[in-house]
Design a protein around this motif. Structure first.
Motif, PDB file in Angstrom:
ATOM      1  N   LEU A 205       0.864  -1.115  -0.015  1.00  0.00           N
ATOM      2  CA  LEU A 205      -0.152   0.218  -0.088  1.00  0.00           C
ATOM      3  C   LEU A 205       0.980   1.136  -0.188  1.00  0.00           C
ATOM      4  CD1 LEU A 205      -2.673  -1.016   2.608  1.00  0.00           C
ATOM      5  CD2 LEU A 205      -2.871  -1.373   0.039  1.00  0.00           C
ATOM      6  N   TYR A 207       1.265   4.523   0.474  1.00  0.00           N
ATOM      7  CA  TYR A 207       0.473   5.934   1.229  1.00  0.00           C
ATOM      8  C   TYR A 207       1.041   6.948   0.574  1.00  0.00           C
ATOM      9  CZ  TYR A 207       0.186   2.208   4.917  1.00  0.00           C
ATOM     10  OH  TYR A 207      -0.242   1.131   5.791  1.00  0.00           O
ATOM     11  N   ASP A 255      -8.824   6.354   6.539  1.00  0.00           N
ATOM     12  CA  ASP A 255      -9.045   5.929   5.325  1.00  0.00           C
ATOM     13  C   ASP A 255      -7.716   5.183   5.264  1.00  0.00           C
ATOM     14  OD1 ASP A 255     -11.267   7.049   4.203  1.00  0.00           O
ATOM     15  OD2 ASP A 255     -10.194   8.909   3.791  1.00  0.00           O
ATOM     16  N   ARG A 258      -8.428   1.937   6.975  1.00  0.00           N
ATOM     17  CA  ARG A 258      -9.458   1.058   6.182  1.00  0.00           C
ATOM     18  C   ARG A 258      -8.876   0.473   4.879  1.00  0.00           C
ATOM     19  NH1 ARG A 258     -13.205   2.361   2.810  1.00  0.00           N
ATOM     20  NH2 ARG A 258     -12.562   4.751   2.832  1.00  0.00           N
ATOM     21  N   ALA A 259      -8.011   0.752   4.122  1.00  0.00           N
ATOM     22  CA  ALA A 259      -7.358   0.390   3.049  1.00  0.00           C
ATOM     23  C   ALA A 259      -6.536  -1.027   3.636  1.00  0.00           C
ATOM     24  CB  ALA A 259      -6.323   1.221   2.180  1.00  0.00           C
ATOM     25  N   ASN A 260      -5.980  -0.907   4.649  1.00  0.00           N
ATOM     26  CA  ASN A 260      -5.201  -1.844   5.361  1.00  0.00           C
ATOM     27  C   ASN A 260      -6.261  -2.905   5.706  1.00  0.00           C
ATOM     28  OD1 ASN A 260      -2.087  -1.713   5.677  1.00  0.00           O
ATOM     29  ND2 ASN A 260      -3.043   0.353   6.045  1.00  0.00           N
ATOM     30  N   VAL A 276      -2.740   4.542  -2.070  1.00  0.00           N
ATOM     31  CA  VAL A 276      -3.506   4.836  -1.046  1.00  0.00           C
ATOM     32  C   VAL A 276      -3.782   6.563  -0.889  1.00  0.00           C
ATOM     33  CG1 VAL A 276      -4.327   4.519   1.567  1.00  0.00           C
ATOM     34  CG2 VAL A 276      -3.395   2.705  -0.139  1.00  0.00           C
ATOM     35  N   ALA A 323      -6.891   1.300  -6.914  1.00  0.00           N
ATOM     36  CA  ALA A 323      -7.379   1.078  -5.722  1.00  0.00           C
ATOM     37  C   ALA A 323      -8.778   0.698  -5.609  1.00  0.00           C
ATOM     38  CB  ALA A 323      -6.642   1.816  -4.718  1.00  0.00           C
ATOM     39  N   ARG A 324      -9.506   1.603  -6.261  1.00  0.00           N
ATOM     40  CA  ARG A 324     -11.011   1.463  -6.149  1.00  0.00           C
ATOM     41  C   ARG A 324     -11.450   0.340  -7.217  1.00  0.00           C
ATOM     42  NH1 ARG A 324     -12.557   5.667  -9.874  1.00  0.00           N
ATOM     43  NH2 ARG A 324     -12.464   4.240 -11.516  1.00  0.00           N
ATOM     44  N   LEU A 327      -8.595  -3.479  -5.638  1.00  0.00           N
ATOM     45  CA  LEU A 327      -8.745  -3.778  -4.241  1.00  0.00           C
ATOM     46  C   LEU A 327     -10.266  -3.383  -3.700  1.00  0.00           C
ATOM     47  CD1 LEU A 327      -6.958  -4.296  -1.625  1.00  0.00           C
ATOM     48  CD2 LEU A 327      -6.500  -1.869  -1.483  1.00  0.00           C
ATOM     49  N   PHE A 329     -10.973  -0.147  -2.611  1.00  0.00           N
ATOM     50  CA  PHE A 329     -10.747   0.782  -1.539  1.00  0.00           C
ATOM     51  C   PHE A 329     -10.986   2.024  -2.325  1.00  0.00           C
ATOM     52  CE2 PHE A 329      -8.082   4.228  -0.214  1.00  0.00           C
ATOM     53  CZ  PHE A 329      -8.604   4.462   1.070  1.00  0.00           C
ATOM     54  N   SER A 330     -11.875   3.047  -1.550  1.00  0.00           N
ATOM     55  CA  SER A 330     -11.673   4.471  -1.932  1.00  0.00           C
ATOM     56  C   SER A 330     -12.109   5.202  -0.546  1.00  0.00           C
ATOM     57  CB  SER A 330     -12.883   4.809  -2.837  1.00  0.00           C
ATOM     58  OG  SER A 330     -13.230   4.255  -3.998  1.00  0.00           O
TER      59      SER A 330
END
Length: 353
Positions: A205, A207, A255, A258-260, A276, A323-324, A327, A329-330
């Motif tokens: 990830l 960051y 956020d 949450r990605a993790n 991320v 990522a969206r 993965l 994730f947003s």
């Protein structure tokens, strides 16, 4: 699941612990409480965390911490640009040797779970740029003579014309431009090599500029948001380097946590590297002004200094699409509300001296 969370007493790691516990997972935290970030054991780790003080560079400590875990979330690292090249051995030891020992112990135990690695946008170096004549180009390191003269924008390496910064994607060439960046890229290389050898899925990830409650204060190893907040809390004007026009993506720590959690708990592992980020670029000057506006009236306004650090880059902000789409994730935390919350949250003290 039972998850080993290295660096779990830190800024980002502690928020990962919060969210994992809230979802019913077991969390074992391993952290060495490095004095650059901690004055002592944290008070904010939630009840239910299994706490172990120890260093990822110690093989016996890591081996014991791995017993009975289903996944590993590797946050432990020295972060930030540090002070000078004298930090090179410490960064390499904590970040790369520590990661290598963790990977070796995972392999020795036939680990069959998944590994999530805290990487960073610093692996890109400068971001993505387009020249009106030559299209997408990679500018070289900025010259001291240009920086001294206040020419902060990198020119096209082919024609010298002004460039337009664009959102960077995960397939961009990597080009670390300081010691910290080099160690974060090496962590990725080590982890993906481990994955190819063992079959363990690794999610890295990357960051972008993380901010939020529990950041450490008054340390050169902190991020720019923490440095500005430390200045404001001390009644000092935040000192904005260059002309404040450097572009970044500021993403809230919840956020990032949450990605993790998404990467650790998705029904199927999602290997590879992911930005991320919020997907909304802002300048460093914008962030300093937003943070100042959130503080009490009478706090000194940011000061644009024209100073620079050779390890800094001009523009790097991210595409959030992979990522969206891959993965799942947003980012959802709004920037303005996040700045207000950050302005009112106490910063974590590092050890004195």
């Amino acid at each position: 699941m039972r998850i080993l969370l290295t660096g779990g007493a830190g800024f980002i790691g502690s928020h990962v612990a919060d969210q994992l516990l809230a979802e019913g997972h077991g969390v074992r935290v391993l952290d060495n409480l490095h004095p650059a970030a901690h004055a002592g054991p944290p008070e904010f780790l939630p009840d239910g965390v299994e706490w172990r003080e120890g260093d990822v560079r110690d093989a016996a400590t890591v081996a014991a911490a791995l017993q009975g875990v289903d996944a590993v979330c590797h946050q432990a690292a020295m972060v930030g640009l540090g002070t000078d090249i004298g930090d090179i051995a410490d960064y390499t030891s904590h970040n790369d040797l520590g990661t290598a020992i963790l990977l070796r112990e995972l392999a020795a135990r036939g680990f069959g779970g998944r590994l999530v690695l805290a990487s960073s946008m610093v692996v890109y170096g400068e971001g993505r740029y387009a020249c009106p004549e030559h299209g997408v180009v990679r500018p070289g390191p900025r010259l001291v003579a240009d920086l001294d003269a206040g020419r902060f924008e990198p020119p096209c390496p082919l024609c010298g014309r002004a460039l337009v910064a664009e959102a960077i994607t995960e397939d961009a060439p990597v080009d670390p431009r300081n010691v910290y960046a080099a160690t974060k890229l090496q962590q990725e290389h080590l982890a993906f090599s481990f994955s190819r050898e063992t079959g363990v899925p690794v999610t890295a990830l990357r960051y972008h500029n993380v901010y939020g409650p529990r950041m450490p204060r008054d340390t050169p190893y902190a991020g720019v948001a923490s440095i500005f907040a430390s200045s404001l809390a001390g009644g000092r004007a935040p000192r904005v380097y260059e002309d404040g026009g450097q572009t970044r993506d500021f993403v809230h720590v919840r956020d990032v946590a949450r990605a993790n959690v998404v990467a650790l708990t998705a029904p199927e592992a999602v290997p590879g590297a992911f930005n991320v980020c919020s997907g909304q670029p802002r300048t460093v000057g914008d962030m300093a002004r937003a943070l100042h506006a959130a503080y009490l009236e009478g706090t000194p306004a940011p000061e644009v200094t024209g100073q620079y650090r050779l390890g800094d880059v001009r523009h790097v902000f991210a595409s959030a699409e992979r990522a969206r789409d891959v993965l799942g994730f947003s980012a959802v935390e709004p920037f303005d509300a996040g700045m207000v919350e950050f302005a009112r949250a106490p910063l974590r003290a590092a050890a004195a001296g």
